[in-house]
Scaffold this motif. Sequence first.
Motif, PDB file in Angstrom:
ATOM      1  N   LEU A   1     -29.268  26.694 -37.495  1.00 16.55           N
ATOM      2  CA  LEU A   1     -28.863  27.742 -38.422  1.00 16.55           C
ATOM      3  C   LEU A   1     -27.580  28.394 -37.922  1.00 16.55           C
ATOM      4  CD1 LEU A   1     -32.324  29.461 -39.065  1.00 16.55           C
ATOM      5  CD2 LEU A   1     -31.267  27.582 -40.329  1.00 16.55           C
ATOM      6  N   GLY A   2     -26.683  28.713 -38.829  1.00 18.29           N
ATOM      7  CA  GLY A   2     -25.437  29.352 -38.439  1.00 18.29           C
ATOM      8  C   GLY A   2     -24.762  30.005 -39.625  1.00 18.29           C
ATOM      9  N   ASN A   3     -23.726  30.767 -39.325  1.00 20.48           N
ATOM     10  CA  ASN A   3     -22.930  31.397 -40.385  1.00 20.48           C
ATOM     11  C   ASN A   3     -21.432  31.321 -40.083  1.00 20.48           C
ATOM     12  OD1 ASN A   3     -22.571  33.341 -38.374  1.00 20.48           O
ATOM     13  ND2 ASN A   3     -24.060  34.769 -39.267  1.00 20.48           N
ATOM     14  N   GLY A   4     -21.039  30.413 -39.196  1.00 19.52           N
ATOM     15  CA  GLY A   4     -19.639  30.265 -38.838  1.00 19.52           C
ATOM     16  C   GLY A   4     -19.196  31.188 -37.730  1.00 19.52           C
ATOM     17  N   HIS A   5     -19.966  32.243 -37.471  1.00 14.93           N
ATOM     18  CA  HIS A   5     -19.666  33.151 -36.357  1.00 14.93           C
ATOM     19  C   HIS A   5     -20.667  32.961 -35.226  1.00 14.93           C
ATOM     20  CE1 HIS A   5     -18.115  36.686 -34.294  1.00 14.93           C
ATOM     21  NE2 HIS A   5     -19.352  37.114 -34.159  1.00 14.93           N
ATOM     22  N   LEU A   6     -21.937  32.816 -35.584  1.00 22.33           N
ATOM     23  CA  LEU A   6     -23.008  32.603 -34.620  1.00 22.33           C
ATOM     24  C   LEU A   6     -23.879  31.440 -35.098  1.00 22.33           C
ATOM     25  CD1 LEU A   6     -24.049  36.347 -34.177  1.00 22.33           C
ATOM     26  CD2 LEU A   6     -22.952  34.948 -32.409  1.00 22.33           C
ATOM     27  N   GLY A   7     -24.490  30.744 -34.151  1.00 24.06           N
ATOM     28  CA  GLY A   7     -25.377  29.655 -34.522  1.00 24.06           C
ATOM     29  C   GLY A   7     -26.417  29.404 -33.450  1.00 24.06           C
ATOM     30  N   TYR A   8     -27.551  28.841 -33.846  1.00 26.93           N
ATOM     31  CA  TYR A   8     -28.631  28.548 -32.906  1.00 26.93           C
ATOM     32  C   TYR A   8     -29.575  27.519 -33.513  1.00 26.93           C
ATOM     33  CZ  TYR A   8     -31.279  31.851 -35.847  1.00 26.93           C
ATOM     34  OH  TYR A   8     -31.881  32.498 -36.909  1.00 26.93           O
ATOM     35  N   THR A   9     -30.354  26.878 -32.643  1.00 25.88           N
ATOM     36  CA  THR A   9     -31.433  25.999 -33.065  1.00 25.88           C
ATOM     37  C   THR A   9     -32.718  26.802 -33.107  1.00 25.88           C
ATOM     38  OG1 THR A   9     -30.360  24.114 -31.998  1.00 25.88           O
ATOM     39  CG2 THR A   9     -32.690  23.873 -32.535  1.00 25.88           C
ATOM     40  N   VAL A  10     -33.462  26.699 -34.189  1.00 30.05           N
ATOM     41  CA  VAL A  10     -34.722  27.431 -34.310  1.00 30.05           C
ATOM     42  C   VAL A  10     -35.635  27.054 -33.142  1.00 30.05           C
ATOM     43  CG1 VAL A  10     -36.796  27.761 -35.706  1.00 30.05           C
ATOM     44  CG2 VAL A  10     -34.548  27.620 -36.810  1.00 30.05           C
ATOM     45  N   PHE A  11     -36.182  28.064 -32.481  1.00 30.88           N
ATOM     46  CA  PHE A  11     -37.048  27.942 -31.299  1.00 30.88           C
ATOM     47  C   PHE A  11     -36.301  27.400 -30.074  1.00 30.88           C
ATOM     48  CE2 PHE A  11     -40.739  27.098 -34.479  1.00 30.88           C
ATOM     49  CZ  PHE A  11     -40.800  28.454 -34.776  1.00 30.88           C
ATOM     50  N   GLY A  12     -34.974  27.306 -30.158  1.00 26.67           N
ATOM     51  CA  GLY A  12     -34.185  26.859 -29.015  1.00 26.67           C
ATOM     52  C   GLY A  12     -33.895  27.994 -28.061  1.00 26.67           C
TER      53      GLY A  12
ATOM     54  N   ARG B   1     -39.800  35.089 -40.197  1.00 25.87           N
ATOM     55  CA  ARG B   1     -38.592  34.553 -40.837  1.00 25.87           C
ATOM     56  C   ARG B   1     -37.399  34.796 -39.921  1.00 25.87           C
ATOM     57  NH1 ARG B   1     -38.412  36.721 -46.549  1.00 25.87           N
ATOM     58  NH2 ARG B   1     -37.643  38.647 -45.629  1.00 25.87           N
ATOM     59  N   THR B   2     -36.510  33.818 -39.858  1.00 29.27           N
ATOM     60  CA  THR B   2     -35.307  33.965 -39.041  1.00 29.27           C
ATOM     61  C   THR B   2     -34.115  33.363 -39.775  1.00 29.27           C
ATOM     62  OG1 THR B   2     -34.302  33.528 -36.872  1.00 29.27           O
ATOM     63  CG2 THR B   2     -35.724  31.816 -37.757  1.00 29.27           C
ATOM     64  N   TYR B   3     -32.949  34.002 -39.606  1.00 34.57           N
ATOM     65  CA  TYR B   3     -31.722  33.465 -40.208  1.00 34.57           C
ATOM     66  C   TYR B   3     -30.501  34.208 -39.666  1.00 34.57           C
ATOM     67  CZ  TYR B   3     -32.385  37.496 -43.399  1.00 34.57           C
ATOM     68  OH  TYR B   3     -32.586  38.748 -43.927  1.00 34.57           O
ATOM     69  N   PRO B   4     -29.366  33.531 -39.605  1.00 34.10           N
ATOM     70  CA  PRO B   4     -28.103  34.218 -39.342  1.00 34.10           C
ATOM     71  C   PRO B   4     -27.600  34.770 -40.672  1.00 34.10           C
ATOM     72  CG  PRO B   4     -28.004  31.860 -38.814  1.00 34.10           C
ATOM     73  CD  PRO B   4     -29.186  32.089 -39.690  1.00 34.10           C
ATOM     74  N   HIS B   5     -27.306  36.034 -40.726  1.00 35.79           N
ATOM     75  CA  HIS B   5     -26.946  36.642 -42.008  1.00 35.79           C
ATOM     76  C   HIS B   5     -25.607  36.106 -42.485  1.00 35.79           C
ATOM     77  CE1 HIS B   5     -26.876  39.584 -45.222  1.00 35.79           C
ATOM     78  NE2 HIS B   5     -28.115  39.920 -44.885  1.00 35.79           N
ATOM     79  N   ARG B   6     -25.549  35.763 -43.755  1.00 34.52           N
ATOM     80  CA  ARG B   6     -24.343  35.121 -44.290  1.00 34.52           C
ATOM     81  C   ARG B   6     -23.288  36.148 -44.727  1.00 34.52           C
ATOM     82  NH1 ARG B   6     -22.668  30.036 -43.141  1.00 34.52           N
ATOM     83  NH2 ARG B   6     -21.129  29.418 -44.673  1.00 34.52           N
ATOM     84  N   TYR B   7     -23.712  37.364 -45.012  1.00 35.93           N
ATOM     85  CA  TYR B   7     -22.754  38.419 -45.397  1.00 35.93           C
ATOM     86  C   TYR B   7     -22.443  39.306 -44.195  1.00 35.93           C
ATOM     87  CZ  TYR B   7     -20.748  42.487 -47.742  1.00 35.93           C
ATOM     88  OH  TYR B   7     -19.920  43.524 -48.115  1.00 35.93           O
ATOM     89  N   TYR B   8     -23.477  39.792 -43.535  1.00 36.00           N
ATOM     90  CA  TYR B   8     -23.290  40.510 -42.271  1.00 36.00           C
ATOM     91  C   TYR B   8     -23.300  39.453 -41.161  1.00 36.00           C
ATOM     92  CZ  TYR B   8     -24.408  44.606 -45.077  1.00 36.00           C
ATOM     93  OH  TYR B   8     -24.403  45.594 -46.040  1.00 36.00           O
ATOM     94  N   ASN B   9     -22.196  38.744 -41.038  1.00 36.02           N
ATOM     95  CA  ASN B   9     -22.246  37.498 -40.272  1.00 36.02           C
ATOM     96  C   ASN B   9     -22.126  37.688 -38.766  1.00 36.02           C
ATOM     97  OD1 ASN B   9     -19.481  38.127 -40.298  1.00 36.02           O
ATOM     98  ND2 ASN B   9     -18.867  35.983 -40.365  1.00 36.02           N
ATOM     99  N   ARG B  10     -22.107  38.932 -38.290  1.00 34.19           N
ATOM    100  CA  ARG B  10     -22.266  39.167 -36.850  1.00 34.19           C
ATOM    101  C   ARG B  10     -23.732  39.346 -36.489  1.00 34.19           C
ATOM    102  NH1 ARG B  10     -17.163  39.119 -38.911  1.00 34.19           N
ATOM    103  NH2 ARG B  10     -15.580  39.511 -37.300  1.00 34.19           N
TER     104      ARG B  10
END
Length: 731
Positions: free
Chosen positions: A48-59, A132-141
């Motif tokens: 999962l990512g938003n171009g600023h931050l990214g990670y693998t779920v449960f990583g 639920r987990t996600y990198p926010h796409r609008y508040y992308n920090r």
Amino acid sequence: MQRQMTPIVVLGIFLLILASALYITAEDSVYKLKTEKLPTDLNFMPILGNGHLGYTVFGDAIYMNGIYNGEAGNSRRARIPNWLNLSVSRLQYEEWELNIIPDTYELNLKDGYFRWLFAYEANGLHVQLEQRTYPHRYYNRALIYELFVHYTGAFDPLLIHLSRKPGSKSDAFDFSPLGTNSSTFGTKMLRGVTRQLEHPDFQSELRTIFVAFSDDWENELSRTFELPAGQEDFYYRYVMTADGNEKVARKEMEDVMTLTIENLLKKHTNEWHNFWLNFNIQIDGSIELSQTINAGIFYLANSLPSLHTKQPNDAYFGLSPTGLGRGQLDTDYEGHSFWDTEIWMLPTVTQLNTDWADQLFEYRFDHMSGARYNANKTGYRGARFPWESAYTGTDVTNPCCPEISTQEIHISPDIIFALQQHYAVTHSTEWLCRVAWPMGKEVADFLVSRVYDDGQKYHIKDVMGPDEDHANVTDNVYTNVVTKKALEFTSFVRPLCTENFDPPANWLDIAQRLHILYDESLDFHPQHFGYERGEIIKQADVILLGYPLQYQMDNSTRLNDLNIYEPVTRASGPAMSWSMFAINFLDVGEIEKANKYFQRGYKDYVRPEFKVWSENRMGFVGSANFLTGIGGFLQAIINGYGGIRFHLHDAGHSVMEVRKAHLIADYGFIINGIKFANSTFALKIHKNGTTLCCLKKGSLDIEFLVNAEVYKINDNFTINIVDNAAFIRTI
């Protein structure tokens, strides 16, 4: 000892949230990937990512755009411990205790989040749990974890045990605490500083980041929340924000924490919905293929920058083969940028959104100084883009493979070829002269200094082509053809962008006299000087002349190239090779072979649970979340079965060619959102032919040509194409 914590918000709206597939309808099942069991290899969990931050779920890692640590070939994405990796480990009610094994894991591609669900019912007690987990796409920090519990039929409190698994301490950062600030809810912050410069001549300071947390876990690895009997709903939100600017990280946290549950998610899903409206591919009759396509588009897009954000984006530092959510490991190519970006991913990225393609070219443009340094250091003029680049644009190729660094020079003309294709799609003269021309002329200077003249032909010695099984060769045919195309394009651009209407004589002379190996007796292209038929190669090389390079040759030559290199391409080779075989076999009319290689190009490489790609076939070691393979696969659909190609005409037109399209394994399909000359098109492939519609007419005038008929295009333009190729061109 159990601690009682106060949740951030407790609202009686859990059932609404649990049904939080907002805007999802029954037809959208192709956007939901569900499984009861996780992959045996957790590298193939969703990224999962938003171009600023990214990670693998449960990583155990979070990565930030442009943040690298390590010198030269040891530079790699700087790992931030995954402090967001929270999960309920067990529930406790009176003497009853239950370890949590979720019933369902779900990746929602349309809304852009991952969730895991659990339900329990016994003796009148009902517990429903969603995480639920996600990198926010609008508040992308911001990175988000949310916990919802719905609890009925109880006479005693429910204890919720929440665990955190951030992984080991980072070996890339030194973290130190910062003071709290009452204006940001007493937010705890850390200041992280990388430990090594990538190149001291191009990076004067270590990179600094600021990480904010909505709740201070300190060094805790577990917490217990108490849900009193009679209180049916519980909600807990944990947020991390990170940026190179402390004020931005704090402000993003403040903005996110003031949002209601509904608005926090809605601000995120709106961005994903707008993306899917802008581009999508619909397959008639195959949920499995539809899900694979949608997952591929999702994984490619979520490593790219959010286009609409609360805080302005920082400069983007390139699209690496396994995306922003990976990058520390050698198998992740350390998060570096390769030719993969321009040749394998950019053709698809441009169709997803041309602004993303612009940003990828800006990364190359902004790092021209590194390319100049690299050329000069190796004894040549102009700009030579390194095989691998990261933060500074200097060469960061892994020390394992010095021959790759010195010999895979084709990346420089690859980039110029990609510039040519981008101009053919956008026809933006402003961009052409601002970005493409400065890059093209310096790469041309490098190429001129790299060739040698034997009096009859120009040659390029001591190179390695895409086939990395053959090093130190002369006249690799792919390298020479893409060099020829780069010099021709730069010659084409010069009079458009300067007052010098004639290109340097040696540019076109080299392009015309560059030795393109061809065996007349067998009517095929030897891969390089001295290549013997039957030699095993790693991946697609010569066959790339047909597509993507669109090098002019007889159909018989192209078919012979395919038939000669088909049986000698390594079975363990990367996924995108088979996608290129599929496209090229389609072009020469070998439909059954094309179908075979299209199937092979994804079925052997996609892990079933969340449709995550591997670089190599199952059973072989390779990268996870292999975006390069996804890029080739999507090109096979758009440019192969869809028949879409882009050209520059000698008269200066940009041309979109719509070739004879083909069903995919008897499935019809629609490509919505094809970009050309500021306009957007839909292409519907059905058994009786092809229908092309103009969804949105842009500012450039364009016309449609088929069977010697010319039509002016407007928003309502629709035409059926049966057998003949058709063309749209700028006026």
